[in-house]
Scaffold this active site. Structure first.
Site, PDB file in Angstrom:
ATOM      1  N   HIS A   1     -81.501  42.075 -76.682  1.00 54.88           N
ATOM      2  CA  HIS A   1     -81.427  41.919 -78.135  1.00 54.88           C
ATOM      3  C   HIS A   1     -80.454  40.821 -78.518  1.00 54.88           C
ATOM      4  O   HIS A   1     -79.247  40.946 -78.312  1.00 54.88           O
ATOM      5  CB  HIS A   1     -80.988  43.238 -78.768  1.00 54.88           C
TER       6      HIS A   1
ATOM      7  N   ASP B   1     -79.885  38.348 -82.074  1.00 57.04           N
ATOM      8  CA  ASP B   1     -80.327  38.165 -83.455  1.00 57.04           C
ATOM      9  C   ASP B   1     -80.240  36.723 -83.938  1.00 57.04           C
ATOM     10  O   ASP B   1     -80.143  36.484 -85.148  1.00 57.04           O
ATOM     11  CB  ASP B   1     -79.495  39.053 -84.379  1.00 57.04           C
TER      12      ASP B   1
ATOM     13  N   GLU C   1     -87.834  44.412 -84.867  1.00 55.53           N
ATOM     14  CA  GLU C   1     -86.785  45.420 -85.081  1.00 55.53           C
ATOM     15  C   GLU C   1     -87.113  46.228 -86.335  1.00 55.53           C
ATOM     16  O   GLU C   1     -86.595  45.974 -87.414  1.00 55.53           O
ATOM     17  CB  GLU C   1     -85.408  44.773 -85.184  1.00 55.53           C
TER      18      GLU C   1
ATOM     19  N   HIS D   1     -85.802  50.830 -88.124  1.00 59.15           N
ATOM     20  CA  HIS D   1     -84.449  50.271 -88.204  1.00 59.15           C
ATOM     21  C   HIS D   1     -83.590  51.371 -88.823  1.00 59.15           C
ATOM     22  O   HIS D   1     -83.601  52.501 -88.331  1.00 59.15           O
ATOM     23  CB  HIS D   1     -84.433  48.946 -88.971  1.00 59.15           C
TER      24      HIS D   1
ATOM     25  N   HIS E   1     -82.146  52.834 -82.745  1.00 56.18           N
ATOM     26  CA  HIS E   1     -82.235  53.056 -84.200  1.00 56.18           C
ATOM     27  C   HIS E   1     -82.991  54.317 -84.605  1.00 56.18           C
ATOM     28  O   HIS E   1     -82.957  54.667 -85.783  1.00 56.18           O
ATOM     29  CB  HIS E   1     -82.854  51.860 -84.932  1.00 56.18           C
TER      30      HIS E   1
ATOM     31  N   HIS F   1     -80.777  47.998 -77.622  1.00 55.80           N
ATOM     32  CA  HIS F   1     -79.341  47.766 -77.858  1.00 55.80           C
ATOM     33  C   HIS F   1     -78.696  49.063 -78.336  1.00 55.80           C
ATOM     34  O   HIS F   1     -78.472  49.282 -79.514  1.00 55.80           O
ATOM     35  CB  HIS F   1     -79.109  46.615 -78.837  1.00 55.80           C
TER      36      HIS F   1
ATOM     37  N   ASP G   1     -76.717  42.276 -78.449  1.00 55.69           N
ATOM     38  CA  ASP G   1     -76.726  42.197 -79.912  1.00 55.69           C
ATOM     39  C   ASP G   1     -75.903  41.027 -80.423  1.00 55.69           C
ATOM     40  O   ASP G   1     -75.379  41.063 -81.546  1.00 55.69           O
ATOM     41  CB  ASP G   1     -76.249  43.506 -80.552  1.00 55.69           C
TER      42      ASP G   1
END
Length: 422
Positions: A45, A47, A149, A176, A217, A238, A346
């Protein structure tokens, strides 16, 4: 704190530190680099596409966010090379709270940013399969896949799921932070007790496509339901261990114990509040303080801000450490097994960082820390990439079988859930 496995290993760390001080190579760091030269380190992961979308001088402008120089975030080409990254799932994140013109528009924009980013740099490629990740690593490039995500971007459409897969998505986080019409999120109120019938159909169609089911999540009930339904390995792209840091986003031991039968992988993340209970507790207290000030001074943002500044000065944020990340990895190893743990940093999705893991250049330091604790080269290879590659390969095998057995699903949420709702 982690305990070294035996006294000889403890003593063995002394000469390495002396050698490092004298200018010699730390043998544990050299072991880490040897592993990462020959086994692709695959991070679950990053971003960066979201960071590019929100890059203040030029939002969405991939050409202005230059990975060839030092970027303002955690990721650029020089640091990727230093960190010896071999493969990356690029998160194409869309906030679950956004619904201005439908989630799909924003999702397509994020996929566009990610694909333009990958196309711009010869060091990066987009690959469809686990074999592609291995091949790109052998060629000295970083193979990439896209990770959706949040299942809100489907807008309850399995056709949209198939379209995203065709554009390069190889996992989807089922939720999420917002509970969906068909799945409960970890950070929101549960409404379904896990997955609805349509949610189960989403998992089955992901299996048919060969798209990994990502359970970061989601609520523990959703995790459990997905593990019951899926025919392929799951991932947590993650997340960390809830037994060590009791936050909703981490994975309970009850779920970790189910991973060996499934073949899934928890990719330990570098989010400080998921790694350190002290950091998590500090964040929760900060939130309570902000709410109290909002109640005390409704609409008075100046007094609220002043109050938070005073509180923050008196309560500095604690620091999470690389050693604590290693603790989470070792806990998951003990409960689920060494075949079921990976890395999901992340980076560029966090503001605060772990001391010792500040950006993508630092991965070898974590592997060296584990080597000091007794991890063998083969075990480090499993952590680096072999575990997630195995999960991907198994998902591809399941997909090949399922595509022979059944056509694409045309089920709808109305036919599976709403028709039976009183």
């Amino acid at each position: 704190m982690r305990l070294l496995w035996c006294l000889p290993l403890l003593l063995a760390t002394v000469p390495s530190s002396v050698a490092a001080q004298a200018g010699g190579e730390d043998p544990h760091l050299e072991m880490a680099r040897r592993v990462l030269r020959t086994t692709p380190l695959i991070d679950g992961h990053n971003d960066l596409p979201w960071a590019i979308r929100n890059f203040a001088p030029a939002p969405h402008a991939v050409e202005r966010y230059d990975l060839g120089s030092r970027t303002p975030g955690h990721t650029d080409l020089a640091r990727l090379r230093t960190g010896m990254l071999g493969g990356q799932f690029w998160s194409v994140y869309v906030p679950g709270e956004w619904a201005d013109s439908g989630f799909a528009r924003v999702q397509l924009e994020q996929i566009d940013i990610a694909r333009r980013l990958i196309d711009r740099y010869p060091d990066l490629t987009l690959v469809p399969t686990a074999a592609g990740l291995r091949e790109e690593h052998r060629a000295g490039r970083i193979g990439g896949m896209l990770g959706l995500e949040g299942g809100h971007v489907l807008e309850n459409s399995l056709g949209a799921l198939r379209a995203y897969h065709a554009l390069g998505a190889r996992y989807m986080t089922l939720t999420h932070n917002v509970t969906l019409d068909w799945a409960d999120a970890a950070s929101d109120e549960p409404r379904h007790g896990g997955l609805t019938r349509f949610g189960e159909e989403v998992v089955r169609e992901m299996n048919r496509l060969g798209m990994l089911v990502d359970l970061s999540h989601v609520s523990p009930a959703t995790m459990s339901d997905a593990l019951t339904v899926t025919e392929a390995p799951v991932i947590f792209s993650h997340s960390s261990a809830r037994a060590l840091t009791d936050v909703a986003r981490n994975v309970p031991d009850s779920i970790l114990r189910r991973l060996p039968a499934n073949g899934g992988v928890v990719m330990v993340t570098f989010v400080p509040s998921f790694i350190s209970q002290e950091v998590a507790d500090h964040g929760a207290e900060r939130t309570r303080q902000a709410r109290a000030l909002a109640d005390q001074f409704p609409g008075d943002t100046a007094h609220q801000r002043q109050g938070m500044e005073t509180w923050t000065a008196a309560h500095p944020t604690p620091t999470a450490t690389l050693s604590q990340v290693a603790d989470h990895i070792e806990h998951i190893r003990r409960v689920a097994g060494v075949a079921h743990v990976g890395i999901g940093g992340d980076f560029d999705g966090i503001t605060d960082v772990i001391r010792g893991l500040e950006d993508v250049a630092t991965y070898p330091q974590l592997f060296a820390e584990l080597a000091r604790g007794g991890w063998t080269e083969q075990e480090l290879r499993m952590l680096a990439g072999e575990n997630v590659l195995r999960a991907l390969e198994r998902a591809e095998q399941v997909a090949a079988r399922l595509q022979r057995e059944r056509p694409p699903s045309t089920a709808t949420i109305e036919s599976l859930d709403r028709a039976s709702t009183p």
